[in-house]
Design a protein around this motif. Structure first.
Motif, PDB file in Angstrom:
ATOM      1  N   MET A 118       0.987  -1.125  -0.150  1.00  0.00           N
ATOM      2  CA  MET A 118      -0.008  -0.193  -0.026  1.00  0.00           C
ATOM      3  C   MET A 118       0.868   1.069  -0.182  1.00  0.00           C
ATOM      4  SD  MET A 118      -2.658   0.515  -0.091  1.00  0.00           S
ATOM      5  CE  MET A 118      -4.318   1.840  -0.175  1.00  0.00           C
ATOM      6  N   GLN A 119       2.203   1.623   1.182  1.00  0.00           N
ATOM      7  CA  GLN A 119       2.615   2.284   1.100  1.00  0.00           C
ATOM      8  C   GLN A 119       3.862   2.757  -0.453  1.00  0.00           C
ATOM      9  OE1 GLN A 119       5.255   2.191   4.573  1.00  0.00           O
ATOM     10  NE2 GLN A 119       3.933   3.828   6.030  1.00  0.00           N
ATOM     11  N   GLU A 120       3.974   1.146  -1.054  1.00  0.00           N
ATOM     12  CA  GLU A 120       5.130   1.450  -2.220  1.00  0.00           C
ATOM     13  C   GLU A 120       3.097   2.198  -2.713  1.00  0.00           C
ATOM     14  OE1 GLU A 120       6.975  -1.409  -5.113  1.00  0.00           O
ATOM     15  OE2 GLU A 120       7.171  -2.206  -2.766  1.00  0.00           O
ATOM     16  N   MET A 121       2.824   2.083  -3.338  1.00  0.00           N
ATOM     17  CA  MET A 121       1.782   2.730  -4.195  1.00  0.00           C
ATOM     18  C   MET A 121       1.367   3.965  -4.211  1.00  0.00           C
ATOM     19  SD  MET A 121      -2.289   0.889  -5.758  1.00  0.00           S
ATOM     20  CE  MET A 121      -1.618  -0.057  -5.977  1.00  0.00           C
ATOM     21  N   MET A 122       1.428   4.571  -2.957  1.00  0.00           N
ATOM     22  CA  MET A 122       1.492   5.749  -2.903  1.00  0.00           C
ATOM     23  C   MET A 122       2.261   5.793  -3.018  1.00  0.00           C
ATOM     24  SD  MET A 122      -0.629   5.374   0.898  1.00  0.00           S
ATOM     25  CE  MET A 122      -0.565   7.213   1.134  1.00  0.00           C
ATOM     26  N   TYR A 123       3.525   5.606  -3.026  1.00  0.00           N
ATOM     27  CA  TYR A 123       5.519   6.363  -3.344  1.00  0.00           C
ATOM     28  C   TYR A 123       5.207   6.147  -4.703  1.00  0.00           C
ATOM     29  CZ  TYR A 123      10.010   6.963  -3.770  1.00  0.00           C
ATOM     30  OH  TYR A 123      11.399   7.693  -4.204  1.00  0.00           O
ATOM     31  N   VAL A 124       5.246   5.613  -5.511  1.00  0.00           N
ATOM     32  CA  VAL A 124       5.086   5.661  -7.004  1.00  0.00           C
ATOM     33  C   VAL A 124       3.589   6.459  -7.600  1.00  0.00           C
ATOM     34  CG1 VAL A 124       4.125   3.926  -9.162  1.00  0.00           C
ATOM     35  CG2 VAL A 124       5.923   2.732  -7.113  1.00  0.00           C
ATOM     36  N   LYS A 125       2.782   6.663  -6.969  1.00  0.00           N
ATOM     37  CA  LYS A 125       1.819   7.780  -7.082  1.00  0.00           C
ATOM     38  C   LYS A 125       2.427   9.034  -7.235  1.00  0.00           C
ATOM     39  CE  LYS A 125      -2.548   5.423  -7.522  1.00  0.00           C
ATOM     40  NZ  LYS A 125      -3.926   5.632  -7.071  1.00  0.00           N
ATOM     41  N   ALA A 126       3.271   9.414  -6.245  1.00  0.00           N
ATOM     42  CA  ALA A 126       3.735  10.349  -5.784  1.00  0.00           C
ATOM     43  C   ALA A 126       4.737  11.076  -6.592  1.00  0.00           C
ATOM     44  CB  ALA A 126       4.266  10.791  -4.521  1.00  0.00           C
ATOM     45  N   MET A 127       5.424  10.256  -7.056  1.00  0.00           N
ATOM     46  CA  MET A 127       7.077   9.863  -7.912  1.00  0.00           C
ATOM     47  C   MET A 127       6.092  10.340  -8.846  1.00  0.00           C
ATOM     48  SD  MET A 127       9.521  10.107  -5.912  1.00  0.00           S
ATOM     49  CE  MET A 127      10.868  10.104  -7.494  1.00  0.00           C
ATOM     50  N   GLN A 128       5.334  10.105  -9.569  1.00  0.00           N
ATOM     51  CA  GLN A 128       4.604   9.576 -11.090  1.00  0.00           C
ATOM     52  C   GLN A 128       3.906  11.848 -11.089  1.00  0.00           C
ATOM     53  OE1 GLN A 128       1.579   6.616 -11.555  1.00  0.00           O
ATOM     54  NE2 GLN A 128       2.746   5.723 -12.562  1.00  0.00           N
ATOM     55  N   ALA A 129       3.000  11.836 -10.734  1.00  0.00           N
ATOM     56  CA  ALA A 129       2.631  13.644  -9.821  1.00  0.00           C
ATOM     57  C   ALA A 129       3.804  14.249  -9.731  1.00  0.00           C
ATOM     58  CB  ALA A 129       1.546  13.155  -8.377  1.00  0.00           C
ATOM     59  N   GLN A 130       4.897  13.399  -8.997  1.00  0.00           N
ATOM     60  CA  GLN A 130       5.624  14.997  -9.202  1.00  0.00           C
ATOM     61  C   GLN A 130       6.421  15.038 -10.524  1.00  0.00           C
ATOM     62  OE1 GLN A 130       9.572  13.866  -6.673  1.00  0.00           O
ATOM     63  NE2 GLN A 130      10.365  15.535  -7.157  1.00  0.00           N
ATOM     64  N   ARG A 131       7.218  13.758 -11.327  1.00  0.00           N
ATOM     65  CA  ARG A 131       7.609  14.491 -12.834  1.00  0.00           C
ATOM     66  C   ARG A 131       7.317  14.938 -13.687  1.00  0.00           C
ATOM     67  NH1 ARG A 131      11.749  14.274 -16.003  1.00  0.00           N
ATOM     68  NH2 ARG A 131      11.340  13.145 -17.851  1.00  0.00           N
ATOM     69  N   GLU A 132       5.212  14.576 -13.383  1.00  0.00           N
ATOM     70  CA  GLU A 132       4.116  14.865 -14.857  1.00  0.00           C
ATOM     71  C   GLU A 132       4.042  16.626 -14.080  1.00  0.00           C
ATOM     72  OE1 GLU A 132       0.536  13.298 -14.030  1.00  0.00           O
ATOM     73  OE2 GLU A 132       0.760  11.706 -15.037  1.00  0.00           O
ATOM     74  N   ARG A 133       4.118  17.447 -12.837  1.00  0.00           N
ATOM     75  CA  ARG A 133       4.617  18.608 -12.509  1.00  0.00           C
ATOM     76  C   ARG A 133       6.165  18.671 -13.148  1.00  0.00           C
ATOM     77  NH1 ARG A 133       1.938  16.959  -7.413  1.00  0.00           N
ATOM     78  NH2 ARG A 133       4.639  16.456  -6.598  1.00  0.00           N
ATOM     79  N   GLU A 134       7.111  18.336 -13.197  1.00  0.00           N
ATOM     80  CA  GLU A 134       8.595  18.813 -13.767  1.00  0.00           C
ATOM     81  C   GLU A 134       7.954  18.805 -14.871  1.00  0.00           C
ATOM     82  OE1 GLU A 134      11.114  15.789 -12.493  1.00  0.00           O
ATOM     83  OE2 GLU A 134      11.428  17.028 -10.554  1.00  0.00           O
ATOM     84  N   ILE A 135       7.168  17.718 -16.257  1.00  0.00           N
ATOM     85  CA  ILE A 135       7.962  17.493 -17.333  1.00  0.00           C
ATOM     86  C   ILE A 135       6.932  19.203 -17.545  1.00  0.00           C
ATOM     87  CG2 ILE A 135       6.334  17.082 -19.579  1.00  0.00           C
ATOM     88  CD1 ILE A 135       7.126  14.309 -18.229  1.00  0.00           C
ATOM     89  N   ALA A 136       5.777  19.334 -16.347  1.00  0.00           N
ATOM     90  CA  ALA A 136       4.824  20.867 -17.028  1.00  0.00           C
ATOM     91  C   ALA A 136       5.443  21.467 -16.416  1.00  0.00           C
ATOM     92  CB  ALA A 136       3.202  20.486 -16.408  1.00  0.00           C
TER      93      ALA A 136
END
Length: 61
Positions: free
Chosen positions: A1-19
C-alpha cells in the motif's frame, strides 16, 4: 500500500516537472532573441540617421 502511494507521488512529481519544462520552453519561444532585438534597434538607429539632413562635404576639385 505504501509502495503504491510512493509510486503515485513520484509520478505526480514527474508530471509537474514535465509541465514546468514545457511552460519554460513556451515562454522562451515566444520572447524575441537578444540578437534580433539588437539588430532591430541598430536598423532603427540607422534609419533615423539616414533621415536626418547631412551637411555636404566640401570637395577639393
Amino acid at each position: 500500500m505504501q509502495e503504491m502511494m510512493y509510486v503515485k507521488a513520484m509520478q505526480a512529481q514527474r508530471e509537474r516537472e514535465i509541465a514546468a519544462a514545457i511552460r519554460v520552453r513556451g515562454l522562451k519561444a515566444s520572447s524575441p532573441s537578444v540578437r534580433r532585438v539588437i539588430g532591430l534597434s541598430i536598423m532603427k538607429i540607422g534609419a533615423r540617421l539616414a533621415a536626418e539632413p547631412q551637411p555636404r562635404l566640401a570637395r577639393s576639385a
